[in-house]
Scaffold this motif. Structure first.
Motif, PDB file in Angstrom:
ATOM      1  N   LYS A   1       0.846  -1.198   0.000  1.00 43.99           N
ATOM      2  CA  LYS A   1       0.000   0.000   0.000  1.00 43.99           C
ATOM      3  C   LYS A   1       0.878   1.243   0.000  1.00 43.99           C
ATOM      4  O   LYS A   1       1.880   1.315   0.694  1.00 43.99           O
ATOM      5  CB  LYS A   1      -0.906   0.025   1.226  1.00 43.99           C
ATOM      6  CG  LYS A   1      -2.000  -1.018   1.193  1.00 43.99           C
ATOM      7  CD  LYS A   1      -2.884  -0.895   2.405  1.00 43.99           C
ATOM      8  CE  LYS A   1      -3.919  -2.010   2.388  1.00 43.99           C
ATOM      9  NZ  LYS A   1      -4.690  -2.033   3.626  1.00 43.99           N
ATOM     10  N   VAL A   2       0.460   2.222  -0.821  1.00 36.37           N
ATOM     11  CA  VAL A   2       1.171   3.498  -0.869  1.00 36.37           C
ATOM     12  C   VAL A   2       0.136   4.612  -0.725  1.00 36.37           C
ATOM     13  O   VAL A   2      -0.903   4.602  -1.383  1.00 36.37           O
ATOM     14  CB  VAL A   2       1.966   3.676  -2.179  1.00 36.37           C
ATOM     15  CG1 VAL A   2       2.739   4.985  -2.157  1.00 36.37           C
ATOM     16  CG2 VAL A   2       2.910   2.508  -2.409  1.00 36.37           C
ATOM     17  N   TYR A   3       0.439   5.560   0.152  1.00 40.25           N
ATOM     18  CA  TYR A   3      -0.424   6.710   0.411  1.00 40.25           C
ATOM     19  C   TYR A   3       0.267   7.939  -0.162  1.00 40.25           C
ATOM     20  O   TYR A   3       1.245   8.435   0.381  1.00 40.25           O
ATOM     21  CB  TYR A   3      -0.628   6.848   1.921  1.00 40.25           C
ATOM     22  CG  TYR A   3      -1.576   7.936   2.357  1.00 40.25           C
ATOM     23  CD1 TYR A   3      -2.951   7.759   2.280  1.00 40.25           C
ATOM     24  CD2 TYR A   3      -1.093   9.131   2.879  1.00 40.25           C
ATOM     25  CE1 TYR A   3      -3.827   8.752   2.712  1.00 40.25           C
ATOM     26  CE2 TYR A   3      -1.953  10.130   3.314  1.00 40.25           C
ATOM     27  CZ  TYR A   3      -3.321   9.932   3.226  1.00 40.25           C
ATOM     28  OH  TYR A   3      -4.179  10.916   3.653  1.00 40.25           O
ATOM     29  N   TYR A   4      -0.212   8.412  -1.322  1.00 37.37           N
ATOM     30  CA  TYR A   4       0.361   9.566  -1.997  1.00 37.37           C
ATOM     31  C   TYR A   4      -0.355  10.827  -1.514  1.00 37.37           C
ATOM     32  O   TYR A   4      -1.583  10.819  -1.333  1.00 37.37           O
ATOM     33  CB  TYR A   4       0.176   9.453  -3.511  1.00 37.37           C
ATOM     34  CG  TYR A   4       0.927   8.316  -4.129  1.00 37.37           C
ATOM     35  CD1 TYR A   4       2.256   8.467  -4.517  1.00 37.37           C
ATOM     36  CD2 TYR A   4       0.323   7.081  -4.343  1.00 37.37           C
ATOM     37  CE1 TYR A   4       2.951   7.429  -5.094  1.00 37.37           C
ATOM     38  CE2 TYR A   4       1.016   6.036  -4.920  1.00 37.37           C
ATOM     39  CZ  TYR A   4       2.324   6.216  -5.289  1.00 37.37           C
ATOM     40  OH  TYR A   4       3.019   5.184  -5.857  1.00 37.37           O
TER      41      TYR A   4
ATOM     42  N   GLU B   1      -2.880   0.131  -3.829  1.00 42.46           N
ATOM     43  CA  GLU B   1      -2.382  -1.171  -3.386  1.00 42.46           C
ATOM     44  C   GLU B   1      -2.062  -2.004  -4.609  1.00 42.46           C
ATOM     45  O   GLU B   1      -2.937  -2.256  -5.438  1.00 42.46           O
ATOM     46  CB  GLU B   1      -3.409  -1.892  -2.507  1.00 42.46           C
ATOM     47  CG  GLU B   1      -2.882  -3.209  -1.955  1.00 42.46           C
ATOM     48  CD  GLU B   1      -3.811  -3.831  -0.933  1.00 42.46           C
ATOM     49  OE1 GLU B   1      -3.338  -4.676  -0.162  1.00 42.46           O
ATOM     50  OE2 GLU B   1      -5.011  -3.483  -0.904  1.00 42.46           O
TER      51      GLU B   1
ATOM     52  N   CYS C   1      -4.957   7.301   6.042  1.00 41.18           N
ATOM     53  CA  CYS C   1      -3.729   6.596   5.689  1.00 41.18           C
ATOM     54  C   CYS C   1      -3.603   5.380   6.592  1.00 41.18           C
ATOM     55  O   CYS C   1      -3.423   5.520   7.810  1.00 41.18           O
ATOM     56  CB  CYS C   1      -2.521   7.511   5.861  1.00 41.18           C
ATOM     57  SG  CYS C   1      -0.956   6.675   5.492  1.00 41.18           S
TER      58      CYS C   1
ATOM     59  N   ALA D   1       0.692   1.506   5.277  1.00 45.37           N
ATOM     60  CA  ALA D   1       0.969   2.144   3.979  1.00 45.37           C
ATOM     61  C   ALA D   1       2.260   2.955   4.036  1.00 45.37           C
ATOM     62  O   ALA D   1       2.573   3.590   5.036  1.00 45.37           O
ATOM     63  CB  ALA D   1      -0.188   3.053   3.577  1.00 45.37           C
ATOM     64  N   ARG D   2       2.998   2.912   2.936  1.00 43.63           N
ATOM     65  CA  ARG D   2       4.189   3.751   2.780  1.00 43.63           C
ATOM     66  C   ARG D   2       3.718   5.119   2.294  1.00 43.63           C
ATOM     67  O   ARG D   2       2.905   5.223   1.384  1.00 43.63           O
ATOM     68  CB  ARG D   2       5.131   3.124   1.738  1.00 43.63           C
ATOM     69  CG  ARG D   2       6.373   3.946   1.453  1.00 43.63           C
ATOM     70  CD  ARG D   2       7.334   3.210   0.522  1.00 43.63           C
ATOM     71  NE  ARG D   2       6.768   2.888  -0.768  1.00 43.63           N
ATOM     72  CZ  ARG D   2       6.889   3.646  -1.866  1.00 43.63           C
ATOM     73  NH1 ARG D   2       7.558   4.774  -1.823  1.00 43.63           N
ATOM     74  NH2 ARG D   2       6.351   3.267  -3.002  1.00 43.63           N
ATOM     75  N   ARG D   3       4.217   6.174   2.912  1.00 44.72           N
ATOM     76  CA  ARG D   3       3.831   7.539   2.522  1.00 44.72           C
ATOM     77  C   ARG D   3       4.761   8.049   1.424  1.00 44.72           C
ATOM     78  O   ARG D   3       5.963   7.829   1.471  1.00 44.72           O
ATOM     79  CB  ARG D   3       3.896   8.470   3.722  1.00 44.72           C
ATOM     80  CG  ARG D   3       2.812   8.179   4.738  1.00 44.72           C
ATOM     81  CD  ARG D   3       2.956   9.105   5.945  1.00 44.72           C
ATOM     82  NE  ARG D   3       1.892   8.869   6.896  1.00 44.72           N
ATOM     83  CZ  ARG D   3       0.796   9.621   6.995  1.00 44.72           C
ATOM     84  NH1 ARG D   3       0.645  10.668   6.211  1.00 44.72           N
ATOM     85  NH2 ARG D   3      -0.134   9.335   7.867  1.00 44.72           N
ATOM     86  N   CYS D   4       4.168   8.733   0.439  1.00 46.53           N
ATOM     87  CA  CYS D   4       4.952   9.242  -0.682  1.00 46.53           C
ATOM     88  C   CYS D   4       4.401  10.599  -1.114  1.00 46.53           C
ATOM     89  O   CYS D   4       3.356  10.669  -1.756  1.00 46.53           O
ATOM     90  CB  CYS D   4       4.904   8.260  -1.849  1.00 46.53           C
ATOM     91  SG  CYS D   4       5.913   8.779  -3.236  1.00 46.53           S
TER      92      CYS D   4
ATOM     93  N   CYS E   1       8.227   8.939  -7.015  1.00 44.41           N
ATOM     94  CA  CYS E   1       7.975   7.550  -6.645  1.00 44.41           C
ATOM     95  C   CYS E   1       6.625   7.084  -7.157  1.00 44.41           C
ATOM     96  O   CYS E   1       6.060   6.137  -6.646  1.00 44.41           O
ATOM     97  CB  CYS E   1       8.081   7.360  -5.139  1.00 44.41           C
ATOM     98  SG  CYS E   1       7.117   8.546  -4.200  1.00 44.41           S
TER      99      CYS E   1
END
Length: 171
Positions: free
Chosen positions: A3-6, A26, A41, A45-48, A161
């Motif tokens: 999971k990535v939280y942009y 995701e 978030c 999740a990875r924050r970007c 990213c």
């Protein structure tokens, strides 16, 4: 962690512009988009953070990744062929960096675009999804394969990213 939280300042979704947005993905699928205050978030999740304006990906329906003034029947050296392929790879990368996520190549020298498409599809190089025609034709490409409708929904996050995403689809 899939999971990535942009987050970012502006996101244009094709209809409206969101200020201070958040987008949760995701495994290459967009799960949620909205104002940061309303889009949670998850802890895993990875924050970007993203810079600039995030927009839907662009489609270019008429490109020539590789072009030359050589006639199709003219002999061509291995060195010149290698240079032409490098030119095509550079052009594909420039398209992607400009927000083009899919393109229709309407012809290239000796079918170079077919190899460029394969290299992109195999992950050897970065570039937009490409539907090439094997060789140039003096007539319109009426018999060429049309772009699939699903390409219309592809969205690219323009950030350091940010990979390419398809709304609800994998790339």
């Amino acid at each position: 962690m899939s999971k990535v939280y942009y987050t970012g300042r502006k996101l244009f979704d094709g209809r409206r512009c969101l200020e201070d947005f958040a987008m949760l993905t995701e495994e290459g699928r967009i799960l949620a988009v909205g104002p940061q205050a309303e889009t949670a978030c998850p802890a895993d999740a990875r924050r970007c953070p993203l810079e600039g304006v995030v927009t839907p990906g662009l489609l270019d329906c008429h490109v020539h990744l590789v072009s030359s003034d050589l006639a199709e029947e003219e002999p061509i050296s291995h060195r010149e062929m290698a240079r032409l392929v490098c030119q095509g790879l550079r052009n594909a990368n420039l398209l992607l960096s400009a927000g083009v996520v899919a393109c229709r190549d309407l012809g290239s020298v000796r079918g170079c675009s077919l190899g460029i498409r394969d290299a992109i599809d195999q992950g050897i190089v970065q570039g937009p999804r490409c539907w090439p025609r094997a060789s140039p034709s003096p007539s319109p490409p009426a018999t060429g394969a049309p772009l699939p409708y699903s390409a219309m929904a592809r969205t690219r996050c323009a950030g350091a990213c940010g990979p390419s995403f398809g709304m609800g689809r994998t790339w």
